[in-house]
Motif scaffolding. Structure first.
Motif, PDB file in Angstrom:
ATOM      1  N   LEU A 116      43.098  34.066 -59.692  1.00  0.00           N
ATOM      2  CA  LEU A 116      43.260  34.420 -58.102  1.00  0.00           C
ATOM      3  C   LEU A 116      44.636  35.477 -58.094  1.00  0.00           C
ATOM      4  O   LEU A 116      45.027  34.453 -57.055  1.00  0.00           O
ATOM      5  CB  LEU A 116      42.063  33.177 -57.187  1.00  0.00           C
ATOM      6  CG  LEU A 116      41.171  33.027 -58.031  1.00  0.00           C
ATOM      7  CD1 LEU A 116      41.077  31.833 -57.494  1.00  0.00           C
ATOM      8  CD2 LEU A 116      40.129  33.985 -58.277  1.00  0.00           C
ATOM      9  N   VAL A 117      44.949  35.308 -58.996  1.00  0.00           N
ATOM     10  CA  VAL A 117      46.522  36.096 -58.565  1.00  0.00           C
ATOM     11  C   VAL A 117      46.736  37.279 -58.494  1.00  0.00           C
ATOM     12  O   VAL A 117      47.189  37.919 -57.485  1.00  0.00           O
ATOM     13  CB  VAL A 117      47.714  35.282 -59.866  1.00  0.00           C
ATOM     14  CG1 VAL A 117      49.482  35.538 -59.653  1.00  0.00           C
ATOM     15  CG2 VAL A 117      47.791  33.691 -59.129  1.00  0.00           C
ATOM     16  N   LEU A 118      46.282  38.431 -59.687  1.00  0.00           N
ATOM     17  CA  LEU A 118      46.164  39.545 -59.680  1.00  0.00           C
ATOM     18  C   LEU A 118      45.756  40.313 -58.455  1.00  0.00           C
ATOM     19  O   LEU A 118      46.387  41.633 -57.990  1.00  0.00           O
ATOM     20  CB  LEU A 118      45.233  40.091 -60.327  1.00  0.00           C
ATOM     21  CG  LEU A 118      45.877  40.035 -61.890  1.00  0.00           C
ATOM     22  CD1 LEU A 118      45.469  40.480 -63.210  1.00  0.00           C
ATOM     23  CD2 LEU A 118      47.442  40.555 -61.895  1.00  0.00           C
ATOM     24  N   CYS A 119      45.178  39.655 -57.179  1.00  0.00           N
ATOM     25  CA  CYS A 119      44.678  40.250 -55.828  1.00  0.00           C
ATOM     26  C   CYS A 119      46.029  39.953 -55.091  1.00  0.00           C
ATOM     27  O   CYS A 119      46.138  41.349 -53.869  1.00  0.00           O
ATOM     28  CB  CYS A 119      42.787  39.468 -55.349  1.00  0.00           C
ATOM     29  SG  CYS A 119      44.090  37.592 -55.553  1.00  0.00           S
ATOM     30  N   THR A 120      46.571  39.568 -55.176  1.00  0.00           N
ATOM     31  CA  THR A 120      48.145  39.105 -54.203  1.00  0.00           C
ATOM     32  C   THR A 120      48.800  40.087 -54.348  1.00  0.00           C
ATOM     33  O   THR A 120      50.230  39.538 -54.344  1.00  0.00           O
ATOM     34  CB  THR A 120      48.545  37.373 -54.212  1.00  0.00           C
ATOM     35  OG1 THR A 120      48.948  37.128 -55.744  1.00  0.00           O
ATOM     36  CG2 THR A 120      46.886  36.723 -53.591  1.00  0.00           C
ATOM     37  N   LEU A 162      36.966  43.283 -43.839  1.00  0.00           N
ATOM     38  CA  LEU A 162      37.178  42.600 -43.806  1.00  0.00           C
ATOM     39  C   LEU A 162      39.191  42.792 -44.473  1.00  0.00           C
ATOM     40  O   LEU A 162      39.872  41.554 -44.129  1.00  0.00           O
ATOM     41  CB  LEU A 162      36.918  40.591 -43.579  1.00  0.00           C
ATOM     42  CG  LEU A 162      36.030  40.564 -43.107  1.00  0.00           C
ATOM     43  CD1 LEU A 162      35.202  39.724 -44.202  1.00  0.00           C
ATOM     44  CD2 LEU A 162      36.543  40.586 -41.784  1.00  0.00           C
ATOM     45  N   ARG A 163      39.097  43.392 -45.096  1.00  0.00           N
ATOM     46  CA  ARG A 163      40.294  42.983 -46.043  1.00  0.00           C
ATOM     47  C   ARG A 163      41.526  42.748 -44.702  1.00  0.00           C
ATOM     48  O   ARG A 163      42.626  42.417 -45.360  1.00  0.00           O
ATOM     49  CB  ARG A 163      40.603  45.089 -46.189  1.00  0.00           C
ATOM     50  CG  ARG A 163      40.921  46.060 -45.356  1.00  0.00           C
ATOM     51  CD  ARG A 163      40.891  47.660 -45.823  1.00  0.00           C
ATOM     52  NE  ARG A 163      40.519  49.009 -45.448  1.00  0.00           N
ATOM     53  CZ  ARG A 163      40.218  50.232 -45.517  1.00  0.00           C
ATOM     54  NH1 ARG A 163      40.227  49.998 -46.959  1.00  0.00           N
ATOM     55  NH2 ARG A 163      39.988  50.652 -45.331  1.00  0.00           N
ATOM     56  N   CYS A 173      46.839  39.001 -50.429  1.00  0.00           N
ATOM     57  CA  CYS A 173      45.583  39.090 -51.360  1.00  0.00           C
ATOM     58  C   CYS A 173      44.280  40.362 -50.568  1.00  0.00           C
ATOM     59  O   CYS A 173      44.122  40.651 -49.732  1.00  0.00           O
ATOM     60  CB  CYS A 173      44.901  37.744 -51.007  1.00  0.00           C
ATOM     61  SG  CYS A 173      43.433  37.681 -52.278  1.00  0.00           S
ATOM     62  N   SER A 174      43.705  41.191 -51.981  1.00  0.00           N
ATOM     63  CA  SER A 174      43.234  41.926 -51.575  1.00  0.00           C
ATOM     64  C   SER A 174      42.295  41.932 -52.635  1.00  0.00           C
ATOM     65  O   SER A 174      42.025  41.645 -53.724  1.00  0.00           O
ATOM     66  CB  SER A 174      43.483  43.450 -51.824  1.00  0.00           C
ATOM     67  OG  SER A 174      42.975  44.723 -52.575  1.00  0.00           O
ATOM     68  N   VAL A 203      32.006  35.347 -48.932  1.00  0.00           N
ATOM     69  CA  VAL A 203      31.171  36.692 -49.751  1.00  0.00           C
ATOM     70  C   VAL A 203      32.383  37.686 -50.056  1.00  0.00           C
ATOM     71  O   VAL A 203      31.968  38.137 -51.052  1.00  0.00           O
ATOM     72  CB  VAL A 203      30.536  37.508 -48.084  1.00  0.00           C
ATOM     73  CG1 VAL A 203      29.966  38.138 -48.982  1.00  0.00           C
ATOM     74  CG2 VAL A 203      29.332  36.545 -47.943  1.00  0.00           C
ATOM     75  N   THR A 204      33.351  38.127 -49.375  1.00  0.00           N
ATOM     76  CA  THR A 204      34.707  38.681 -50.124  1.00  0.00           C
ATOM     77  C   THR A 204      34.870  38.131 -51.092  1.00  0.00           C
ATOM     78  O   THR A 204      35.229  39.439 -52.021  1.00  0.00           O
ATOM     79  CB  THR A 204      35.587  39.128 -49.040  1.00  0.00           C
ATOM     80  OG1 THR A 204      36.138  38.141 -48.670  1.00  0.00           O
ATOM     81  CG2 THR A 204      35.343  40.051 -47.524  1.00  0.00           C
TER      82      THR A 204
END
Length: 215
Positions: A116-120, A162-163, A173-174, A203-204
């Motif tokens: 849960l890091v490459l999203c940020t 919600l992005r 975070c994407s 949910v996202t």
């Protein structure tokens, strides 16, 4: 406030909120992804580089006496990370740096992990280039990440809607990144990726991948 050493923007309110949020919600998130982490984090070596370890959710997958080289620019996470490492008996080498510029030597790492890091990160492709640089030949990058949903699905619609508030709340975070595609395109010698879906109120966040990429 931007840390002049790393270029990471430290937001006083969001930094503290995220440190507290992941301390409280960590066990819930862990229950949801534990099976996938156990698979990709099995048999970790004695020294592991982790990108964005946060408050230490993945320390449980390291053997006591192991060393974690922690690339974590978010200073509000540091106190909890140090305490968690001490509880787990893991030697912590904490580096206040960005994942794009770890400062580690070429070919110096046997294993790099992330969850849960490459999203940020600002540029996930650049981070993957850095991972390949620091991995020795045959070393592995092991990851558990949330990804963009398929076009036309209700989850994808919600991710798009919600992005902006999601990114603001969770420090950039994407929920719209095709991280599986980026890993496959990063030039690793071998890539194994398993897509899966969580069933949570977030949910996202529910479309995920877990995998191992070999240098």
């Amino acid at each position: 406030m931007t840390d002049i050493r790393t270029g990471f923007e430290v937001h006083r309110a969001r930094g503290a909120f995220n440190a507290a949020f992941f301390s409280v919600m960590g066990p819930y998130i862990e229950r949801n992804v534990r099976r996938h982490k156990r698979r990709v984090y099995a048999g970790l070596p004695a020294t592991v580089v982790e990108l964005g370890p946060g408050v230490g959710a993945n320390l449980r997958y390291l053997r006591p006496g192991s060393t974690l080289i922690a690339i974590e620019p978010n200073v509000p996470m540091h106190r909890r990370l140090r305490a968690a490492a001490e509880r787990r008996g893991v030697h912590l080498d904490l580096r206040d740096r960005l994942a794009e510029r770890t400062g580690l030597p070429d070919g110096s790492a046997d294993c790099v992990i992330s969850s849960l890091v490459l999203c940020t990160v600002a540029d996930p492709a650049e981070v993957l280039t850095e991972v390949r640089r620091i991995l020795r030949p045959g070393g592995t990058f092991r990851f558990v990440e949330h990804v963009v949903a398929r076009d036309g699905t209700p989850t994808r619609v919600l991710q798009r809607a919600l992005r902006r508030p999601w990114a603001w709340t969770f420090e950039g975070c994407s929920c719209e990144r095709d991280l599986a595609g980026l890993v496959r395109a990063a030039g690793f010698a071998r890539v194994e990726i398993e897509p899966y879906r969580l069933h949570s109120p977030f949910v996202t966040f529910n479309t995920q991948v877990a995998g191992i990429a070999s240098a």
